[in-house]
Design a protein around this motif. Structure first.
Motif, PDB file in Angstrom:
ATOM      1  N   ALA A 168      33.332  43.716  -9.807  1.00 37.08           N
ATOM      2  CA  ALA A 168      33.103  42.827 -10.944  1.00 37.08           C
ATOM      3  C   ALA A 168      33.377  41.378 -10.557  1.00 37.08           C
ATOM      4  CB  ALA A 168      33.972  43.241 -12.125  1.00 37.08           C
ATOM      5  N   LEU A 169      34.439  41.150  -9.787  1.00 41.10           N
ATOM      6  CA  LEU A 169      34.764  39.803  -9.341  1.00 41.10           C
ATOM      7  C   LEU A 169      33.661  39.251  -8.449  1.00 41.10           C
ATOM      8  CD1 LEU A 169      36.665  37.406  -9.075  1.00 41.10           C
ATOM      9  CD2 LEU A 169      37.894  38.646  -7.284  1.00 41.10           C
ATOM     10  N   PHE A 170      33.116  40.094  -7.568  1.00 39.36           N
ATOM     11  CA  PHE A 170      32.047  39.632  -6.691  1.00 39.36           C
ATOM     12  C   PHE A 170      30.808  39.260  -7.495  1.00 39.36           C
ATOM     13  CE2 PHE A 170      28.269  40.268  -4.092  1.00 39.36           C
ATOM     14  CZ  PHE A 170      28.550  39.403  -3.042  1.00 39.36           C
ATOM     15  N   GLU A 171      30.451  40.064  -8.482  1.00 39.54           N
ATOM     16  CA  GLU A 171      29.281  39.738  -9.302  1.00 39.54           C
ATOM     17  C   GLU A 171      29.500  38.426 -10.035  1.00 39.54           C
ATOM     18  OE1 GLU A 171      26.345  41.185  -9.265  1.00 39.54           O
ATOM     19  OE2 GLU A 171      27.204  42.413  -7.663  1.00 39.54           O
ATOM     20  N   GLU A 172      30.722  38.223 -10.555  1.00 39.31           N
ATOM     21  CA  GLU A 172      31.045  36.957 -11.215  1.00 39.31           C
ATOM     22  C   GLU A 172      30.870  35.796 -10.244  1.00 39.31           C
ATOM     23  OE1 GLU A 172      35.025  34.474 -12.322  1.00 39.31           O
ATOM     24  OE2 GLU A 172      35.104  36.635 -12.590  1.00 39.31           O
ATOM     25  N   LEU A 173      31.416  35.955  -9.045  1.00 39.73           N
ATOM     26  CA  LEU A 173      31.351  34.899  -8.046  1.00 39.73           C
ATOM     27  C   LEU A 173      29.905  34.578  -7.684  1.00 39.73           C
ATOM     28  CD1 LEU A 173      33.009  33.120  -6.004  1.00 39.73           C
ATOM     29  CD2 LEU A 173      32.733  35.015  -4.389  1.00 39.73           C
ATOM     30  N   SER A 174      29.084  35.598  -7.478  1.00 47.03           N
ATOM     31  CA  SER A 174      27.688  35.397  -7.082  1.00 47.03           C
ATOM     32  C   SER A 174      26.910  34.634  -8.139  1.00 47.03           C
ATOM     33  CB  SER A 174      27.014  36.753  -6.824  1.00 47.03           C
ATOM     34  OG  SER A 174      27.685  37.471  -5.818  1.00 47.03           O
ATOM     35  N   VAL A 175      27.032  35.085  -9.385  1.00 44.12           N
ATOM     36  CA  VAL A 175      26.316  34.419 -10.475  1.00 44.12           C
ATOM     37  C   VAL A 175      26.783  32.981 -10.627  1.00 44.12           C
ATOM     38  CG1 VAL A 175      25.959  34.410 -12.976  1.00 44.12           C
ATOM     39  CG2 VAL A 175      25.831  36.562 -11.709  1.00 44.12           C
ATOM     40  N   SER A 176      28.095  32.768 -10.550  1.00 42.16           N
ATOM     41  CA  SER A 176      28.657  31.431 -10.717  1.00 42.16           C
ATOM     42  C   SER A 176      28.158  30.480  -9.637  1.00 42.16           C
ATOM     43  CB  SER A 176      30.181  31.506 -10.691  1.00 42.16           C
ATOM     44  OG  SER A 176      30.750  30.209 -10.693  1.00 42.16           O
ATOM     45  N   LEU A 177      28.170  30.926  -8.374  1.00 40.18           N
ATOM     46  CA  LEU A 177      27.791  30.041  -7.281  1.00 40.18           C
ATOM     47  C   LEU A 177      26.304  29.723  -7.308  1.00 40.18           C
ATOM     48  CD1 LEU A 177      29.971  31.465  -4.395  1.00 40.18           C
ATOM     49  CD2 LEU A 177      30.213  29.270  -5.533  1.00 40.18           C
ATOM     50  N   ARG A 178      25.474  30.706  -7.588  1.00 36.84           N
ATOM     51  CA  ARG A 178      24.031  30.427  -7.669  1.00 36.84           C
ATOM     52  C   ARG A 178      23.749  29.437  -8.794  1.00 36.84           C
ATOM     53  NH1 ARG A 178      23.593  36.565  -6.952  1.00 36.84           N
ATOM     54  NH2 ARG A 178      23.286  36.818  -4.696  1.00 36.84           N
ATOM     55  N   GLY A 179      24.495  29.606  -9.900  1.00 29.77           N
ATOM     56  CA  GLY A 179      24.313  28.682 -11.016  1.00 29.77           C
ATOM     57  C   GLY A 179      24.783  27.277 -10.701  1.00 29.77           C
TER      58      GLY A 179
END
Length: 414
Positions: A168-179
């Motif tokens: 879950a943390l990785f998915e959060e990180l991925s979405v946040s950084l792409r955004g």
């Protein structure tokens, strides 16, 4: 070659971290301070996803050894800036001849972050603004960096962090950084927030300047202020006014507009010489559905009632319970830990009793994580609200949380 070099350095930092964790698992002592210093230096230079992950992890001070968390927290406030030469190349690619656009651009950054840094500039007309400049080449290596970060995050299992939470943390990180690479979206968020909160005289949102902005540079009108973290020992009346503004704003964000500023570390907030709260960096704004808010308030109401069965039902509704759920005793202890903040009248967010109880409780929470597995959107929302809570702690806020939550609980029941 450059990408391979980044990969080798990330793997090297991961190996050093893994070695420290292995020593503790074998009953030895790890030098967490030295590891933290190495990670600070390496991640400050590399920037990008790994640095962002470390910033997120440092906000969970109950997750990491204290010395390691303290060193990583430096990434929130004093990350090493990228050399001017690389930033200048990006500016030239965006504007062409800089002397035809700007009278001056300060080479020393106003602020440094994981994906870009901010430089103060003066236009030919004498206007002062700030330029948020994306680190050169970061978009090209982002996906490769994320793949390496995912490998590094497997080390979290040695800290007994459940795989579901790591995912879950990785998915959060991925979405946040792409955004965060989408400066057009951030400019739109700045404009939207300025319109939305124009009625709050105690709040300032920097104005985006489209005529000076581009895909890798976001220009904003300069809004000076004293960083929030520097107010901790300042005038109490000012801190209380700022704390009230922050609490009012977050409440309106959530319950009127269904959105939330999702990068709440203290470096994104300041107070100007008029006592107004200045909010920087809207690169991460998340939607918060009404159903999610109602479920959160159901959990809060059950917590305040110290009803473990109702708490378990609310956690299940939030999508955060697996199997039989957490032990009822854990729910009771959690309710008792937060109870002081919701007593009648103003309550002190600096009350160390609350922090001590939460820290003592955290090992039990982690031990039950095989049955408490929050989905990614709940994890991101929880981390964000936790960050805003700690900003109120830094301000030494005294707020009547019972009075503030009473109408919200009534709304949730309606």
């Amino acid at each position: 070659m450059r990408e391979r070099g980044r990969t080798r350095r990330l793997l090297g930092l991961g190996a050093r971290t893994g070695g420290a964790l292995m020593r503790t698992r074998m009953g030895g002592q790890a030098d967490w301070r030295a590891l933290g210093e190495a990670l600070f230096e390496g991640l400050s230079e590399l920037k990008g996803p790994a640095m962002k992950l470390a910033q997120i992890m440092s906000q969970w001070d109950d997750l990491l050894p204290p010395d390691l968390a303290e060193e990583l927290s430096r990434l929130q406030r004093q990350a090493e800036p990228m050399p001017w030469e690389g930033i200048r190349r990006t500016l030239v690619e965006e504007y062409g001849d800089l002397d035809e656009v700007f009278y001056d651009i300060e080479q020393r950054p106003f602020a440094s972050a994981s994906m870009g840094q901010v430089h103060r500039a003066t236009t030919l007309d004498g206007e002062t603004l700030v330029l948020k400049v994306q680190y050169p080449g970061l978009a090209d290596v982002l996906e490769s960096d994320l793949a390496q970060v995912r490998r590094l995050m497997r080390l979290g299992r040695w800290l007994k962090v459940p795989q579901a939470r790591l995912d879950a943390l990785f998915e959060e990180l991925s979405v946040s950084l792409r955004g965060e690479l989408d400066y057009h979206a951030e400019a739109e968020a700045l404009a939207r927030y300025r319109r939305r909160y124009a009625h709050l005289d105690s709040l300032v949102i920097p104005e985006p300047l489209p005529e000076f902005s581009g895909p890798r540079v976001l220009a904003m009108r300069y809004e000076p202020g004293t960083p929030l973290r520097e107010l901790e020992a300042g005038d109490d009346d000012l801190r209380q006014r700022v704390a009230k503004t922050l609490a009012d704003w977050v409440t309106e964000e959530l319950f009127t507009h269904g959105e939330l500023h999702a990068d709440p570390h203290a470096g994104n907030f300041a107070v100007n010489d008029r006592g107004q709260l200045v909010i920087y960096d809207l690169g991460a704004v998340i939607p918060v559905p009404e159903a999610r808010l109602r479920a959160m308030l159901q959990l809060l109401e059950a917590t305040l009632a110290k009803d473990p069965m109702a708490m378990d039902e609310a956690v299940l509704k939030l999508g955060g319970r697996q199997g039989q759920g957490a032990p009822l005793a854990l729910y009771r202890e959690s309710a008792e830990a937060v109870e002081p903040l919701f007593q009648p009248g103003e309550q002190d967010f600096g009350d160390v009793r609350v922090h001590r109880r939460l820290r003592e409780l955290s090992p039990k929470v982690w031990a039950a994580m095989d049955r408490l597995q929050p989905p990614a959107d709940t994890l991101l929302l929880s981390r964000t609200l936790n960050g805003h809570y700690w900003n109120l702690v830094r301000l030494g806020a005294r707020l009547d949380m019972q009075a503030r939550t009473r109408p919200l609980l009534a709304w949730a029941r309606g």
